[in-house]
Write an enzyme that holds these catalytic residues in place. Structure first.
Site, PDB file in Angstrom:
ATOM      1  N   ASN A   1      39.571  34.885  48.977  1.00 51.89           N
ATOM      2  CA  ASN A   1      39.284  34.218  47.725  1.00 51.89           C
ATOM      3  C   ASN A   1      40.677  33.762  47.224  1.00 51.89           C
ATOM      4  O   ASN A   1      41.078  34.725  46.503  1.00 51.89           O
ATOM      5  CB  ASN A   1      38.426  35.020  46.823  1.00 51.89           C
ATOM      6  CG  ASN A   1      38.089  34.155  45.480  1.00 51.89           C
ATOM      7  OD1 ASN A   1      38.282  33.306  45.612  1.00 51.89           O
ATOM      8  ND2 ASN A   1      37.368  35.016  44.692  1.00 51.89           N
ATOM      9  N   TRP A   2      40.860  32.639  47.111  1.00 52.87           N
ATOM     10  CA  TRP A   2      42.213  32.297  46.604  1.00 52.87           C
ATOM     11  C   TRP A   2      42.279  32.148  45.251  1.00 52.87           C
ATOM     12  O   TRP A   2      43.205  31.953  44.362  1.00 52.87           O
ATOM     13  CB  TRP A   2      42.967  30.941  47.101  1.00 52.87           C
ATOM     14  CG  TRP A   2      43.618  31.272  48.625  1.00 52.87           C
ATOM     15  CD1 TRP A   2      43.552  32.483  49.324  1.00 52.87           C
ATOM     16  CD2 TRP A   2      44.395  30.571  49.309  1.00 52.87           C
ATOM     17  NE1 TRP A   2      44.257  32.377  50.501  1.00 52.87           N
ATOM     18  CE2 TRP A   2      44.640  31.298  50.515  1.00 52.87           C
ATOM     19  CE3 TRP A   2      44.958  29.364  49.136  1.00 52.87           C
ATOM     20  CZ2 TRP A   2      45.642  30.677  51.251  1.00 52.87           C
ATOM     21  CZ3 TRP A   2      46.000  28.598  49.952  1.00 52.87           C
ATOM     22  CH2 TRP A   2      46.366  29.352  51.334  1.00 52.87           C
ATOM     23  N   LYS A   3      41.165  32.269  44.415  1.00 54.80           N
ATOM     24  CA  LYS A   3      40.877  31.895  42.919  1.00 54.80           C
ATOM     25  C   LYS A   3      41.636  30.611  42.889  1.00 54.80           C
ATOM     26  O   LYS A   3      41.597  29.659  43.425  1.00 54.80           O
ATOM     27  CB  LYS A   3      41.169  33.105  42.304  1.00 54.80           C
ATOM     28  CG  LYS A   3      40.793  34.404  42.773  1.00 54.80           C
ATOM     29  CD  LYS A   3      40.688  35.648  42.046  1.00 54.80           C
ATOM     30  CE  LYS A   3      39.876  36.654  42.627  1.00 54.80           C
ATOM     31  NZ  LYS A   3      40.033  38.041  41.911  1.00 54.80           N
TER      32      LYS A   3
ATOM     33  N   HIS B   1      30.798  35.181  41.267  1.00 57.59           N
ATOM     34  CA  HIS B   1      32.155  36.194  41.115  1.00 57.59           C
ATOM     35  C   HIS B   1      32.242  36.511  39.497  1.00 57.59           C
ATOM     36  O   HIS B   1      31.884  35.954  38.739  1.00 57.59           O
ATOM     37  CB  HIS B   1      33.381  35.352  41.446  1.00 57.59           C
ATOM     38  CG  HIS B   1      34.454  36.050  41.786  1.00 57.59           C
ATOM     39  ND1 HIS B   1      35.209  36.703  40.487  1.00 57.59           N
ATOM     40  CD2 HIS B   1      35.145  36.698  42.951  1.00 57.59           C
ATOM     41  CE1 HIS B   1      36.207  37.548  41.143  1.00 57.59           C
ATOM     42  NE2 HIS B   1      36.118  37.464  42.283  1.00 57.59           N
TER      43      HIS B   1
ATOM     44  N   GLU C   1      34.474  36.764  37.719  1.00 59.19           N
ATOM     45  CA  GLU C   1      35.325  36.050  36.798  1.00 59.19           C
ATOM     46  C   GLU C   1      34.569  34.743  36.363  1.00 59.19           C
ATOM     47  O   GLU C   1      34.884  34.216  35.354  1.00 59.19           O
ATOM     48  CB  GLU C   1      36.686  35.588  37.581  1.00 59.19           C
ATOM     49  CG  GLU C   1      37.743  36.791  37.850  1.00 59.19           C
ATOM     50  CD  GLU C   1      38.490  36.764  39.049  1.00 59.19           C
ATOM     51  OE1 GLU C   1      38.650  35.595  39.839  1.00 59.19           O
ATOM     52  OE2 GLU C   1      38.976  37.777  39.377  1.00 59.19           O
TER      53      GLU C   1
ATOM     54  N   GLU D   1      31.841  44.137  44.127  1.00 61.70           N
ATOM     55  CA  GLU D   1      33.112  43.921  43.660  1.00 61.70           C
ATOM     56  C   GLU D   1      33.261  44.534  42.434  1.00 61.70           C
ATOM     57  O   GLU D   1      32.801  43.760  41.131  1.00 61.70           O
ATOM     58  CB  GLU D   1      33.769  42.583  43.509  1.00 61.70           C
ATOM     59  CG  GLU D   1      33.788  41.763  44.689  1.00 61.70           C
ATOM     60  CD  GLU D   1      34.781  40.374  44.736  1.00 61.70           C
ATOM     61  OE1 GLU D   1      35.763  40.453  45.353  1.00 61.70           O
ATOM     62  OE2 GLU D   1      34.860  39.748  43.980  1.00 61.70           O
TER      63      GLU D   1
ATOM     64  N   SER E   1      40.936  45.023  45.067  1.00 66.28           N
ATOM     65  CA  SER E   1      42.339  45.359  45.418  1.00 66.28           C
ATOM     66  C   SER E   1      42.291  45.795  46.933  1.00 66.28           C
ATOM     67  O   SER E   1      42.833  46.849  47.209  1.00 66.28           O
ATOM     68  CB  SER E   1      42.752  46.550  44.536  1.00 66.28           C
ATOM     69  OG  SER E   1      42.750  46.081  43.176  1.00 66.28           O
TER      70      SER E   1
ATOM     71  N   GLY F   1      41.195  39.118  47.176  1.00 64.47           N
ATOM     72  CA  GLY F   1      41.951  38.235  46.253  1.00 64.47           C
ATOM     73  C   GLY F   1      43.289  37.930  46.573  1.00 64.47           C
ATOM     74  O   GLY F   1      43.829  37.353  47.533  1.00 64.47           O
ATOM     75  N   GLY F   2      44.097  38.681  45.563  1.00 66.39           N
ATOM     76  CA  GLY F   2      45.795  38.686  46.070  1.00 66.39           C
ATOM     77  C   GLY F   2      46.161  38.717  47.170  1.00 66.39           C
ATOM     78  O   GLY F   2      47.225  37.966  47.657  1.00 66.39           O
TER      79      GLY F   2
HETATM   80  P1  13P Z   1      41.705  41.280  44.635  1.00 62.24           P
HETATM   81  O1  13P Z   1      41.911  41.405  46.028  1.00 62.24           O
HETATM   82  O2  13P Z   1      42.858  40.498  43.862  1.00 62.24           O
HETATM   83  O3  13P Z   1      41.602  42.532  43.572  1.00 62.24           O
HETATM   84  O4  13P Z   1      40.583  40.304  44.101  1.00 62.24           O
HETATM   85  C1  13P Z   1      39.218  40.597  44.470  1.00 62.24           C
HETATM   86  C2  13P Z   1      38.326  39.476  44.265  1.00 62.24           C
HETATM   87  O5  13P Z   1      38.048  39.413  43.030  1.00 62.24           O
HETATM   88  C3  13P Z   1      38.045  38.765  45.429  1.00 62.24           C
HETATM   89  O6  13P Z   1      36.942  37.951  45.053  1.00 62.24           O
END
Ligand code: 13P
Length: 253
Positions: free
Chosen positions: A12-14, A100, A102, A170, A215, A236-237
């Site tokens: 997920n590149w957000k 999500h 967020e 998550e 993470s 994510g990251g």
């Molecule tokens: P991180 O892997 O950056 O913690 O993000 C997880 C996430 O929210 C994936 O949707």
């Protein structure tokens, strides 16, 4: 006996990724994938909407699917700035992330809205990745299973199957923080989610994929992926570059 479930590793590149560098990373990932024979897991990238079309082009002929990060609950209409599930399908998406944390936090999305979005995803013939997870305060108060159970009940629509639905656990406090729950904690939550899914969706619930997210990195992926009822990861990251994402994918390949 528990069914054999093919894992899904999703990135997920957000709100990250510009064309030139982003597509280069996607191509590099495809190159690594191309070097292995039959993949043991499915791989998915969910870039920002601006990169969906060019990424689809860049990944043509690879086994990497693309997906959206959100969609509207309706198929079309006067909703400025939104994207519908049929639009995402039209551009070649196979999956759409909904709910999500967020989106829940930044846009006040409720589980009810998320259920409508998941329904829209299903109606379009796509697969919904439905996210749930507790905050740090909720975990401290010992409410993790109750919160997750409530989100699960309210966010998943009728008609979820192992094919059209993926659940991503998550924990909000683990997202982007470098913190992760212990393997035992993940096993407890995923076990509870599985039990609820089985009760509600029977065999389909037993075979649905449950992703862990928060993470995930190359250094902890193997341990997390080995936990019972963990059938992949939502990353994510560490999904933003092929160098970081490939070692995570490789734990399942
Ligand atoms: P991180 O892997 O950056 O913690 O993000 C997880 C996430 O929210 C994936 O949707």
């Amino acid at each position: 006996m528990a069914p054999k479930i093919r894992p899904l590793i999703a990135g997920n590149w957000k709100m990250n990724g510009l064309k030139s560098a982003g597509l280069r990373e996607a191509r590099n990932l495809a190159k690594s994938m191309g070097k292995v024979g039959k993949a043991g897991c499915e791989v998915l990238l969910c870039p920002p909407a601006t990169l969906l079309a060019p990424m689809r082009e860049a990944l043509k002929g690879s086994r990497i699917a693309i997906g959206g990060q959100d969609c509207h609950g309706k198929a079309g209409g006067a909703h400025t700035g939104d994207l519908s599930a049929p639009m995402l399908k039209d551009i070649g998406c196979a999956y759409v992330i909904v709910g999500h944390s967020e989106r829940r936090a930044d846009h006040g999305e409720s589980s009810r809205e998320i259920r409508a979005k998941a329904e829209a995803v299903h109606r379009a013939g796509l697969r919904a990745i439905i996210c749930i997870g507790e905050t740090a305060a909720e975990r401290k108060r010992g409410q993790t299973l109750a919160v997750v159970g409530k989100q699960l009940a309210a966010s998943l629509p009728k008609g979820c199957t192992a094919k059209n639905t993926v659940v991503a656990y998550e924990p909000v406090w683990a997202i982007g923080t470098g913190l992760t729950p212990t393997a035992d904690d993940v096993a407890e939550v995923h076990g509870a989610i599985r039990a609820r899914l089985r009760r509600r969706f029977r065999d389909e619930g037993a075979a649905m994929r449950l992703l862990y997210g928060g993470s995930v990195k190359g250094s902890n992926a193997a341990e997390l992926m080995a936990v019972a009822n963990v059938n992949g990861a939502l990353v994510g990251g560490a999904s933003l570059t092929a160098a970081d994402f490939w070692p995570i994918v490789a734990t399942c390949i």
